[in-house]
Scaffold this motif. Structure first.
Motif, short mmCIF file in Angstrom:
data_model
loop_
_atom_site.label_atom_id
_atom_site.label_comp_id
_atom_site.label_asym_id
_atom_site.label_seq_id
_atom_site.Cartn_x
_atom_site.Cartn_y
_atom_site.Cartn_z
N ASN A 30 0.85 -1.19 0.00
CA ASN A 30 0.00 0.00 0.00
C ASN A 30 0.89 1.25 0.00
O ASN A 30 1.27 1.75 1.06
CB ASN A 30 -0.91 -0.03 1.24
N PRO A 31 1.27 1.75 -1.20
CA PRO A 31 2.18 2.89 -1.27
C PRO A 31 1.70 4.12 -0.51
O PRO A 31 2.49 4.84 0.10
CB PRO A 31 2.27 3.18 -2.78
N ARG A 32 0.38 4.37 -0.54
CA ARG A 32 -0.14 5.55 0.16
C ARG A 32 0.08 5.42 1.66
O ARG A 32 0.46 6.38 2.33
CB ARG A 32 -1.62 5.74 -0.16
N LEU A 33 -0.16 4.22 2.20
CA LEU A 33 0.07 4.00 3.62
C LEU A 33 1.55 4.10 3.94
O LEU A 33 1.94 4.69 4.96
CB LEU A 33 -0.46 2.63 4.04
N ARG A 34 2.39 3.56 3.08
CA ARG A 34 3.83 3.63 3.30
C ARG A 34 4.30 5.09 3.37
O ARG A 34 5.10 5.46 4.23
CB ARG A 34 4.56 2.88 2.18
N THR A 35 3.78 5.90 2.47
CA THR A 35 4.12 7.33 2.46
C THR A 35 3.68 8.01 3.76
O THR A 35 4.43 8.79 4.37
CB THR A 35 3.44 8.03 1.26
N ALA A 36 2.46 7.71 4.20
CA ALA A 36 1.94 8.32 5.43
C ALA A 36 2.75 7.88 6.65
O ALA A 36 3.03 8.69 7.55
CB ALA A 36 0.48 7.96 5.62
N LEU A 37 3.15 6.63 6.69
CA LEU A 37 3.94 6.14 7.83
C LEU A 37 5.34 6.74 7.81
O LEU A 37 5.92 7.02 8.88
CB LEU A 37 4.01 4.61 7.80
N ASN A 38 5.89 6.98 6.63
CA ASN A 38 7.19 7.67 6.55
C ASN A 38 7.08 9.08 7.10
O ASN A 38 7.96 9.56 7.82
CB ASN A 38 7.68 7.72 5.10
N ALA A 39 5.97 9.75 6.77
CA ALA A 39 5.74 11.10 7.30
C ALA A 39 5.60 11.05 8.82
O ALA A 39 6.10 11.93 9.53
CB ALA A 39 4.48 11.70 6.68
N ALA A 40 4.92 10.03 9.31
CA ALA A 40 4.74 9.89 10.76
C ALA A 40 6.09 9.72 11.46
O ALA A 40 6.35 10.32 12.51
CB ALA A 40 3.84 8.69 11.06
N ARG A 41 6.95 8.91 10.87
CA ARG A 41 8.28 8.71 11.48
C ARG A 41 9.10 10.00 11.44
O ARG A 41 9.78 10.34 12.41
CB ARG A 41 9.02 7.58 10.75
N SER A 42 9.03 10.73 10.31
CA SER A 42 9.77 11.99 10.20
C SER A 42 9.31 13.01 11.24
O SER A 42 10.09 13.83 11.71
CB SER A 42 9.59 12.58 8.80
N ALA A 43 8.02 12.94 11.60
CA ALA A 43 7.46 13.88 12.58
C ALA A 43 7.58 13.37 14.02
O ALA A 43 7.09 14.00 14.94
CB ALA A 43 5.99 14.13 12.26
N ASN A 44 8.26 12.21 14.17
CA ASN A 44 8.41 11.61 15.52
C ASN A 44 7.06 11.28 16.15
O ASN A 44 6.87 11.41 17.36
CB ASN A 44 9.22 12.51 16.46
N MET A 45 6.12 10.85 15.34
CA MET A 45 4.81 10.44 15.84
C MET A 45 4.95 9.07 16.51
O MET A 45 5.53 8.15 15.92
CB MET A 45 3.83 10.35 14.67
N PRO A 46 4.46 8.93 17.73
CA PRO A 46 4.60 7.66 18.45
C PRO A 46 4.03 6.48 17.67
O PRO A 46 3.02 6.60 16.97
CB PRO A 46 3.82 7.89 19.75
N LYS A 47 4.71 5.34 17.78
CA LYS A 47 4.29 4.12 17.05
C LYS A 47 2.86 3.72 17.43
O LYS A 47 2.10 3.27 16.57
CB LYS A 47 5.26 2.99 17.40
N ASP A 48 2.50 3.89 18.70
CA ASP A 48 1.14 3.54 19.13
C ASP A 48 0.10 4.33 18.35
O ASP A 48 -0.95 3.79 17.97
CB ASP A 48 0.96 3.80 20.64
#
Length: 253
Positions: free
Chosen positions: A50-68
């Motif tokens: 799911n490329p769209r989900l992968r992109t969103a999760l990369n953004a989440a990691r870049s923003a230091n969004m908690p894994k939970d």
């Protein structure tokens, strides 16, 4: 080569937000969580497929969004947890100096969102437009940004040609790869090994419609841009104006 892209994306500028206040960081997290939910709902919870989900999760990691937070958003999207259902809507409008705006919105209530956006435009020298009033000045493209330190131009060009990309541009510290939206999944997958700075579908201003501004006009456009960007339901803001970096940064863009 096309002119440098004019536009703005929450994901591609996420690193500027790292030092932001807790309130600003909370807004970023909310926007990313919504994107994760919709991506999971549309394409499933496995980022590998799911490329769209992968992109969103990369953004989440870049923003230091908690894994939970990330996992909870995926579960909401899949219907495993109770959550609000969001609808994707595209809105268009005009800003000061005749500039064009395209807004990608995720909302659970259009009747709330539309008056809020109309108010923001009206209070800041602009107005909401009808469908097609602004998008004709833009092309809908896949855009992948890769740090130059990751790969040289020749090797990148080879990868991109095989995957079906259209163009590679040299922009400061990154390579900007563009492709048709139909090729985005293949291009994004081919470049995933390089851990792109961002990878997403964007509204890219056509070169002939790019609008360079300075001074008071640039300030007025930046004020509207920032207000729209700050609205909770707005995921991404694109504008055909090219504004000086110092004005963009002063308004948090």
């Amino acid at each position: 080569m096309p002119a440098p892209m004019s536009g703005h994306s929450k994901w591609s500028t996420i690193k500027r937000k790292k030092g932001a206040t807790d309130a600003a960081r909370g807004k970023v997290f909310t926007k990313i969580a919504r994107e994760i939910m919709v991506a999971a709902k549309e394409g499933g919870g496995d980022p590998d497929g799911n490329p769209r989900l992968r992109t969103a999760l990369n953004a989440a990691r870049s923003a230091n969004m908690p894994k939970d937070n990330q996992e909870r958003a995926i579960k909401k999207g899949l219907g495993e947890l109770e959550g609000v259902s969001f609808e994707e809507v595209l809105y268009e409008g005009r800003g000061p100096e005749g500039t064009a705006f395209v807004l990608e919105v995720l909302t659970d209530n259009r009747k709330r969102t539309v008056p809020e956006l109309r108010h923001i435009f009206g209070k800041n020298g602009g107005e909401m437009g009808s469908t097609g009033s602004a998008t004709w000045m833009f092309d809908h493209k896949g855009v992948v940004m890769v740090a130059k330190e990751k790969i040289d131009e020749n090797a990148l060009m080879e990868l991109c040609l095989e995957a079906g990309a259209e163009d590679v541009q040299d922009e400061d510290e990154v390579w900007v790869v563009t492709c048709e939206t139909s090729s985005f999944s293949d291009v994004e997958s081919a470049l995933a090994q390089l851990e792109p700075e961002s990878a997403e579908i964007q509204w890219v201003t056509r070169p002939e419609n790019t609008f360079p501004l300075e001074g008071g006009g640039a300030e007025a456009v930046a004020r509207l841009w920032a207000k729209l960007d700050d609205q909770d339901d707005v995921q991404k803001v694109y504008c055909n104006a090219e504004l000086p970096d110092e004005i963009m940064e002063a308004h948090g863009l």
